[in-house]
Design an enzyme around this catalytic site. Sequence first.
Site, mmCIF file in Angstrom:
data_model
loop_
_atom_site.group_PDB
_atom_site.id
_atom_site.type_symbol
_atom_site.label_atom_id
_atom_site.label_comp_id
_atom_site.label_asym_id
_atom_site.label_seq_id
_atom_site.Cartn_x
_atom_site.Cartn_y
_atom_site.Cartn_z
ATOM 1 C CB SER A 69 -1.369 -0.011 0.894
ATOM 2 O OG SER A 69 -0.239 -0.198 1.570
ATOM 3 C CE LYS A 112 -3.183 1.683 4.894
ATOM 4 N NZ LYS A 112 -3.026 0.774 3.372
#
Length: 171
Positions: A69, A112
Site C-alpha cells: 500500500s 499510511k
Amino acid sequence: FSGSLAAALKIECIVEQTYGQWWQSLHRTMLRGVLGKTFRLIGYTIQYGCIAHCAFEYVGGVLMCSGPSMEPTIQNSDIVFAENLSRHFYGIQRGDIVIAKSPSDPKSNICKRVIGLEGDKILTNSPSDFFKSHSYVPTGHVWLEGDNLQNSTDSRYYGPIPYGLIRGRIF
C-alpha cells in the site's frame, strides 16, 4: 569401659553439635546468597523491563512495514524507525507517514500517509475511480491513505480514524 563409652558419646555429641551448627550456618549462608541473587535478578529484570517499555511506548522503535500500500515510498517488508514523541508532543502533520492500529483489526498495524487533519475537506475517489465525493474529517480524527492508491485499504474504505489509534510517525 563405661567411662570411655560415656566419653566417646560426649565427644560424638560435641562433634555433632559443632558440625550441625556449621552445617546450618553453611545452609543459611548459601540460602541467603541464592535468595539475594534471585531477588537482585528479579529487581534488575523489572527495572530494565520498565525502561524498555517506556522507551518503546514513548520514544519509538524499529518496525517492519508489510504490504504494497505504501509503494514506491516504502517497499513490502522494509524496516523503518517509528518515533512516538510527535504523537504525544508535536502533533501529526499532513504528509507524515504514520503507524496506526487498524480500525478493522485492532491486533494489526497499518502504515499510511496523513492526507487530512480534523476539519479538512477531502476529495475522495471510490476504489473504482468512477465516483468522486467530498468527506470532512471530524474533530479528533485523521484521514489516512496509502501512496499506492490502487492497492491500499485506507480511509477511503473505513473512513477517518481516531487520532488515538496513531502509534507513531515514521522517519
